[in-house]
Scaffold this motif. Structure first.
Motif, PDB file in Angstrom:
ATOM      1  N   MET A 185      69.844 111.380  27.746  1.00 38.92           N
ATOM      2  CA  MET A 185      69.650 110.089  27.106  1.00 38.92           C
ATOM      3  C   MET A 185      68.158 109.784  27.012  1.00 38.92           C
ATOM      4  O   MET A 185      67.433 109.910  28.002  1.00 38.92           O
ATOM      5  CB  MET A 185      70.365 108.987  27.883  1.00 38.92           C
ATOM      6  CG  MET A 185      70.188 107.596  27.305  1.00 38.92           C
ATOM      7  SD  MET A 185      71.052 106.357  28.277  1.00 38.92           S
ATOM      8  CE  MET A 185      72.758 106.786  27.915  1.00 38.92           C
ATOM      9  N   THR A 186      67.707 109.420  25.840  1.00 38.52           N
ATOM     10  CA  THR A 186      66.305 109.063  25.610  1.00 38.52           C
ATOM     11  C   THR A 186      66.217 107.594  25.231  1.00 38.52           C
ATOM     12  O   THR A 186      66.979 107.119  24.385  1.00 38.52           O
ATOM     13  CB  THR A 186      65.693 109.921  24.493  1.00 38.52           C
ATOM     14  OG1 THR A 186      65.678 111.289  24.907  1.00 38.52           O
ATOM     15  CG2 THR A 186      64.274 109.478  24.168  1.00 38.52           C
ATOM     16  N   ILE A 187      65.291 106.882  25.868  1.00 38.53           N
ATOM     17  CA  ILE A 187      65.033 105.488  25.526  1.00 38.53           C
ATOM     18  C   ILE A 187      63.899 105.438  24.513  1.00 38.53           C
ATOM     19  O   ILE A 187      62.827 106.016  24.732  1.00 38.53           O
ATOM     20  CB  ILE A 187      64.661 104.669  26.769  1.00 38.53           C
ATOM     21  CG1 ILE A 187      65.816 104.663  27.775  1.00 38.53           C
ATOM     22  CG2 ILE A 187      64.303 103.231  26.376  1.00 38.53           C
ATOM     23  CD1 ILE A 187      65.451 104.038  29.117  1.00 38.53           C
ATOM     24  N   ILE A 188      64.143 104.788  23.394  1.00 37.14           N
ATOM     25  CA  ILE A 188      63.118 104.550  22.381  1.00 37.14           C
ATOM     26  C   ILE A 188      62.727 103.084  22.501  1.00 37.14           C
ATOM     27  O   ILE A 188      63.508 102.194  22.153  1.00 37.14           O
ATOM     28  CB  ILE A 188      63.635 104.883  20.976  1.00 37.14           C
ATOM     29  CG1 ILE A 188      64.070 106.358  20.909  1.00 37.14           C
ATOM     30  CG2 ILE A 188      62.574 104.586  19.924  1.00 37.14           C
ATOM     31  CD1 ILE A 188      64.843 106.712  19.656  1.00 37.14           C
ATOM     32  N   LEU A 189      61.559 102.846  23.046  1.00 37.62           N
ATOM     33  CA  LEU A 189      61.092 101.482  23.282  1.00 37.62           C
ATOM     34  C   LEU A 189      60.295 101.009  22.078  1.00 37.62           C
ATOM     35  O   LEU A 189      59.327 101.652  21.665  1.00 37.62           O
ATOM     36  CB  LEU A 189      60.225 101.425  24.549  1.00 37.62           C
ATOM     37  CG  LEU A 189      59.580 100.064  24.854  1.00 37.62           C
ATOM     38  CD1 LEU A 189      60.636  98.987  25.086  1.00 37.62           C
ATOM     39  CD2 LEU A 189      58.653 100.180  26.067  1.00 37.62           C
ATOM     40  N   VAL A 190      60.724  99.877  21.523  1.00 41.60           N
ATOM     41  CA  VAL A 190      60.043  99.256  20.383  1.00 41.60           C
ATOM     42  C   VAL A 190      59.588  97.876  20.863  1.00 41.60           C
ATOM     43  O   VAL A 190      60.317  96.890  20.711  1.00 41.60           O
ATOM     44  CB  VAL A 190      60.989  99.153  19.161  1.00 41.60           C
ATOM     45  CG1 VAL A 190      60.217  98.716  17.921  1.00 41.60           C
ATOM     46  CG2 VAL A 190      61.701 100.476  18.905  1.00 41.60           C
ATOM     47  N   PRO A 191      58.408  97.788  21.478  1.00 41.50           N
ATOM     48  CA  PRO A 191      58.010  96.545  22.151  1.00 41.50           C
ATOM     49  C   PRO A 191      57.482  95.488  21.182  1.00 41.50           C
ATOM     50  O   PRO A 191      56.302  95.111  21.208  1.00 41.50           O
ATOM     51  CB  PRO A 191      56.924  97.023  23.128  1.00 41.50           C
ATOM     52  CG  PRO A 191      56.315  98.200  22.429  1.00 41.50           C
ATOM     53  CD  PRO A 191      57.430  98.866  21.661  1.00 41.50           C
ATOM     54  N   TYR A 192      58.377  95.012  20.356  1.00 39.74           N
ATOM     55  CA  TYR A 192      58.039  94.019  19.338  1.00 39.74           C
ATOM     56  C   TYR A 192      59.147  92.983  19.239  1.00 39.74           C
ATOM     57  O   TYR A 192      60.334  93.299  19.430  1.00 39.74           O
ATOM     58  CB  TYR A 192      57.889  94.668  17.955  1.00 39.74           C
ATOM     59  CG  TYR A 192      56.680  95.539  17.796  1.00 39.74           C
ATOM     60  CD1 TYR A 192      55.525  95.052  17.182  1.00 39.74           C
ATOM     61  CD2 TYR A 192      56.687  96.851  18.243  1.00 39.74           C
ATOM     62  CE1 TYR A 192      54.409  95.868  17.023  1.00 39.74           C
ATOM     63  CE2 TYR A 192      55.571  97.677  18.092  1.00 39.74           C
ATOM     64  CZ  TYR A 192      54.445  97.169  17.483  1.00 39.74           C
ATOM     65  OH  TYR A 192      53.341  97.976  17.329  1.00 39.74           O
ATOM     66  N   HIS A 193      58.755  91.753  18.913  1.00 37.71           N
ATOM     67  CA  HIS A 193      59.672  90.769  18.362  1.00 37.71           C
ATOM     68  C   HIS A 193      59.291  90.627  16.893  1.00 37.71           C
ATOM     69  O   HIS A 193      58.215  90.101  16.576  1.00 37.71           O
ATOM     70  CB  HIS A 193      59.571  89.428  19.086  1.00 37.71           C
ATOM     71  CG  HIS A 193      60.384  88.354  18.428  1.00 37.71           C
ATOM     72  ND1 HIS A 193      59.809  87.329  17.705  1.00 37.71           N
ATOM     73  CD2 HIS A 193      61.718  88.173  18.337  1.00 37.71           C
ATOM     74  CE1 HIS A 193      60.754  86.552  17.222  1.00 37.71           C
ATOM     75  NE2 HIS A 193      61.925  87.038  17.588  1.00 37.71           N
TER      76      HIS A 193
END
Length: 252
Positions: free
Chosen positions: A1-9
């Motif tokens: 499992m890979t987490i793709i972090l998109v740190p945006y609102h």
């Protein structure tokens, strides 16, 4: 499992520490120098690499989990699955409907539109850029959505989008085929999850949401998951509520 972090609102960059991810996973963080232009151009620029990361994970036999600060990142998740040849339906947990349009919204908030975009609303806004094909309405299951604006209620009254409550969700209600499991964490009762941007009282417990999400995951049909951490940035989490919630969703 890979987490793709998109740190945006939407197109607002958020601090990475606002996303207390569980250890032990590969994390790929998507950040971009966003261009000038309207919000759709900026989001399109951001979600193109999200789609690429999702497609790459799937093509290598991995299951991506996209973690972001709002629900619109689901457009990149779905586009990436389609690029990888996966024709997925979606299970959309949310306190809100997310089926507003530019023509009906009173606030102008584009974060209230992603499910409507997924089922084909105005592809020229962002879907065409992402290569995102419209999803048939009956392949979307909207879970909870206890806070609807009148235009959303009017649309859902005649649309083929499926609906159910959190406690009522079972395998028989799910769309056929592969699935995206989308969870806006504001589906949880606001009393249990403080500092949400758009809190809605009277919702299900965190345990109830986790149990329902597991019922979806146990089908073995979830090709990707995305988690919208829709709380205000920079707020402390002294009791570790957010960290425990993300760990429970990601680690099972």
């Amino acid at each position: 499992m890979t987490i793709i972090l998109v740190p945006y609102h939407l197109d607002e960059r958020l601090p990475d520490h606002d996303f207390p991810l569980p250890p032990g996973h590969t994390v790929r963080t998507v950040t971009e120098q966003l261009p000038d232009g309207d919000v759709w151009a900026r989001l399109g620029h951001l979600y193109e690499p999200v789609a690429w990361q999702v497609a790459h994970c799937v093509q290598t036999g991995d299951t991506p989990v996209v973690v972001s600060g709002d629900c619109t990142a689901a457009l990149g998740t779905m586009a990436g699955l389609q690029q990888a040849g996966v024709d997925a339906g979606i299970v959309w947990f949310d306190a809100h409907g997310d089926v507003q349009t530019l023509e009906t919204t009173a606030s102008g908030y584009v974060g209230g539109m992603p499910l409507r975009i997924l089922v084909g609303y105005r592809p020229e806004l962002i879907s065409d850029r992402l290569g995102l094909r419209p999803l048939a309405e009956d392949r979307a299951l909207l879970v909870d959505a206890r806070d609807l604006d009148q235009p959303e209620a009017d649309y859902l009254a005649t649309a083929a989008v499926r609906r159910c409550g959190v406690a009522d969700l079972d395998a028989a209600l799910l769309p056929p085929g592969p699935l995206v499991l989308h969870l806006d964490l504001d589906v949880i009762d606001a009393a249990e999850l403080p500092d949400l941007r758009f809190p809605v009282p009277g919702g299900p417990t965190a345990d109830g949401v986790l149990a329902a999400a597991r019922r979806v995951l146990e089908t073995g049909r979830v090709a990707a998951m995305d988690i919208a951490c829709t709380w205000y940035p920079g707020r402390p989490d002294p009791d570790g509520v957010r960290a425990r919630l993300l760990a429970a969703l990601i680690d099972g």
